[in-house]
Design an enzyme around this catalytic site. Structure first.
Site, PDB file in Angstrom:
ATOM      1  N   GLU A 142      42.392  41.576  38.207  1.00  0.00           N
ATOM      2  CA  GLU A 142      43.791  42.031  38.643  1.00  0.00           C
ATOM      3  C   GLU A 142      44.976  41.740  37.769  1.00  0.00           C
ATOM      4  OE1 GLU A 142      47.565  42.647  40.620  1.00  0.00           O
ATOM      5  OE2 GLU A 142      46.742  40.532  39.802  1.00  0.00           O
ATOM      6  N   GLU A 143      44.697  40.608  37.173  1.00  0.00           N
ATOM      7  CA  GLU A 143      45.975  40.036  36.356  1.00  0.00           C
ATOM      8  C   GLU A 143      46.038  40.513  34.994  1.00  0.00           C
ATOM      9  OE1 GLU A 143      48.131  38.655  37.861  1.00  0.00           O
ATOM     10  OE2 GLU A 143      47.737  37.225  39.239  1.00  0.00           O
ATOM     11  N   HIS A 151      42.197  38.601  44.739  1.00  0.00           N
ATOM     12  CA  HIS A 151      41.472  38.333  43.588  1.00  0.00           C
ATOM     13  C   HIS A 151      41.272  37.247  43.088  1.00  0.00           C
ATOM     14  CE1 HIS A 151      45.112  37.653  41.448  1.00  0.00           C
ATOM     15  NE2 HIS A 151      45.783  38.463  42.080  1.00  0.00           N
ATOM     16  N   HIS A 161      52.603  33.004  38.406  1.00  0.00           N
ATOM     17  CA  HIS A 161      52.632  33.416  37.137  1.00  0.00           C
ATOM     18  C   HIS A 161      53.329  32.174  36.383  1.00  0.00           C
ATOM     19  CE1 HIS A 161      51.564  37.893  37.484  1.00  0.00           C
ATOM     20  NE2 HIS A 161      51.095  37.087  38.526  1.00  0.00           N
ATOM     21  N   ASP A 191      40.483  35.999  39.840  1.00  0.00           N
ATOM     22  CA  ASP A 191      41.026  35.854  38.574  1.00  0.00           C
ATOM     23  C   ASP A 191      42.571  35.525  38.652  1.00  0.00           C
ATOM     24  OD1 ASP A 191      42.156  38.616  39.194  1.00  0.00           O
ATOM     25  OD2 ASP A 191      42.666  38.629  37.167  1.00  0.00           O
ATOM     26  N   ASP A 195      48.385  32.487  43.939  1.00  0.00           N
ATOM     27  CA  ASP A 195      48.349  33.930  43.425  1.00  0.00           C
ATOM     28  C   ASP A 195      46.927  33.931  42.669  1.00  0.00           C
ATOM     29  OD1 ASP A 195      48.264  36.644  42.508  1.00  0.00           O
ATOM     30  OD2 ASP A 195      49.701  36.023  41.051  1.00  0.00           O
TER      31      ASP A 195
END
Length: 451
Positions: free
Chosen positions: A158-159, A94, A424, A96, A127
């Site tokens: 996705e996030e 992904h 994150h 995003d 990520d």
């Protein structure tokens, strides 16, 4: 002997592509592709999607499309058909990313790839833009003569957990059909330790609101008998864990044991950056608590801020809760157990409202198939040591959609992320050696899986 020669060739090819990998990642990190228009312009996601599409075409895939998904974001799908009789592999990633959070906490600019102490820093560097680069580098190393079919899908939200690609897959099953699926959104137990993620925890997200008064009241005139909404919320939240820190939700088992690789507590203490002398919580091992048992986290609280607060009794308070659940636990059952617990433990007959934001099912990947055997061998060849397995505390609901839509496909979870990546969080980074080794493993897999 021929296979050894091929591995050596691929090792050299991947090593020679690492400067290009860094350039690719720098460009990707520069896109502020947070899929939330309230925070960042959606054009940043559009530019990232187009870059990904162009890059995979340049890497040798022959068909590409930007497909709008039901949540309004774009999924990049690029493919090259399989030769007659050969299998097809789907590579997931992904583009995003999470917002950078507290930019003041970053030691380097979050949207500028920066090398520091041998690592590459930037939001999304691991990520999951690092995994995009992993896929690209593997395909470039293989060149145009692929012995099997390859499809790449890069998700755009996705996030945000808005299920755009999940619903797109359900509506377009033939577009991504494959014999093996490599989910490049995980990582190794530690840098240099090749790891396949065996299980994922599911999740339940709710927003809890407590109301006790029609409006705030002067704490001197009414404090004492007047019910404090924030105090009620604190008591309710405290009921969700016992004094040892175990999640204690009535009707939800919390004594499961993780049967696989263990996570030394000293290593976890360091990986999680737990402050000195602060204890880990829970009665189980780290692996039990992290991968086998439910875990309740208070994600946020709406309450009067300290600065600017008045001598007044709060009339209302809110909290956002995240309940992670292990394989074997149904998310609807978990939600109902959480709801019943909240209702039973709200003090003083305060008014309780629980808003369900969403649920995600846990996942367990299969073992023993030809793709899994080929990937384990490829990881061992790349790293020079056998691959191991781990669980992961995070959720990837798309894995369950893949499993339902393509029941005969082998699904494998791996990637360039590892504990020091701090995904994150501020100061996210990737070890470039992880990109190199994982790209090599994927290239070896794609070269050998077809037989």
């Amino acid at each position: 002997m021929a296979e050894d020669v091929r591995v050596a060739e691929l090792r050299g090819a991947v090593a020679g592509l690492m400067d290009q990998a860094k350039t690719d990642l720098a460009q990707l990190v520069s896109f502020q592709s947070v899929a939330d228009p309230r925070q960042y312009p959606i054009e940043e996601c559009d530019m990232a999607a187009q870059w990904v599409a162009d890059a995979f075409v340049a890497a040798g895939l022959t068909t590409v499309g930007l497909h709008e998904t039901p949540d309004g974001t774009k999924a990049v799908v690029a493919s090259r058909p399989a030769p007659d009789g050969a299998p097809t592999v789907l590579l997931y990633c992904h583009y995003d990313v999470q917002p950078p959070m507290d930019e003041a906490a970053w030691r380097t600019p979050p949207w500028e790839l920066t090398e520091r102490d041998g690592r590459w820093y930037g939001r999304g560097s691991a990520d999951c833009k690092g995994n995009i680069v992993m896929h690209l580098t593997a395909l470039r190393a293989l060149g145009p003569d692929l012995p099997l079919g390859v499809t790449v899908v890069a998700e755009g939200s996705e996030e945000q957990s808005t299920r755009g690609l999940e619903r797109f897959v359900e509506a377009n099953p033939e577009l991504l059909r494959a014999d093996a699926i490599v989910v490049g959104d995980c990582g190794n137990f530690a840098a240099g330790v090749p790891t396949l993620t065996q299980t994922l925890r599911g999740g339940v997200n709710v927003v809890v609101t407590i109301e006790t008064l029609a409006s705030p009241l002067h704490s001197g005139m009414f404090g004492g008998p007047a019910p404090d909404a924030l105090a009620a919320l604190i008591r309710l939240l405290a009921s969700l864990r016992d004094e040892r820190g175990n999640t204690t939700i009535d009707g939800l088992s919390n004594d499961q044991v993780w049967p696989g690789v263990q996570y030394p507590s000293e290593q976890f203490h360091a990986d999680a950056r737990v402050l000195r002398d602060v204890e880990l919580i829970g009665d189980g091992t780290v692996a039990d608590m992290l991968w086998a048992r439910p875990a309740l986290t208070v994600l946020g609280i709406d309450a009067p801020p300290v600065v600017g607060s008045a001598a007044a009794i709060p009339a209302t308070a809110r909290a956002r809760l995240n309940l992670r659940i292990p394989p074997g636990t149904d998310p609807e059952d978990a939600y109902q157990a959480l709801l019943a617990h909240l209702e039973a433990n709200t003090p003083w007959r305060a008014r309780l409202t629980v808003e369900l934001e969403g649920t995600a099912a846990p996942f367990r990947s299969s073992t023993g198939g030809p793709a899994r055997a080929a990937m384990e061998a490829a990881l061992a060849a790349s790293y020079g040591r056998p691959a191991t397995t781990q669980g992961q505390g995070g959720s990837i609901p798309l894995c369950n959609v893949f499993a339902t839509t393509y029941p005969d496909a082998e699904i494998m979870l791996m990637g360039v992320e590892e504990p020091k990546s701090l995904i994150h969080a501020p100061n996210e980074s990737v070890d470039p050696k992880e990109i190199e080794h994982m790209a090599l493993a994927e290239a070896i897999f794609l070269a050998t899986y077809a037989g």
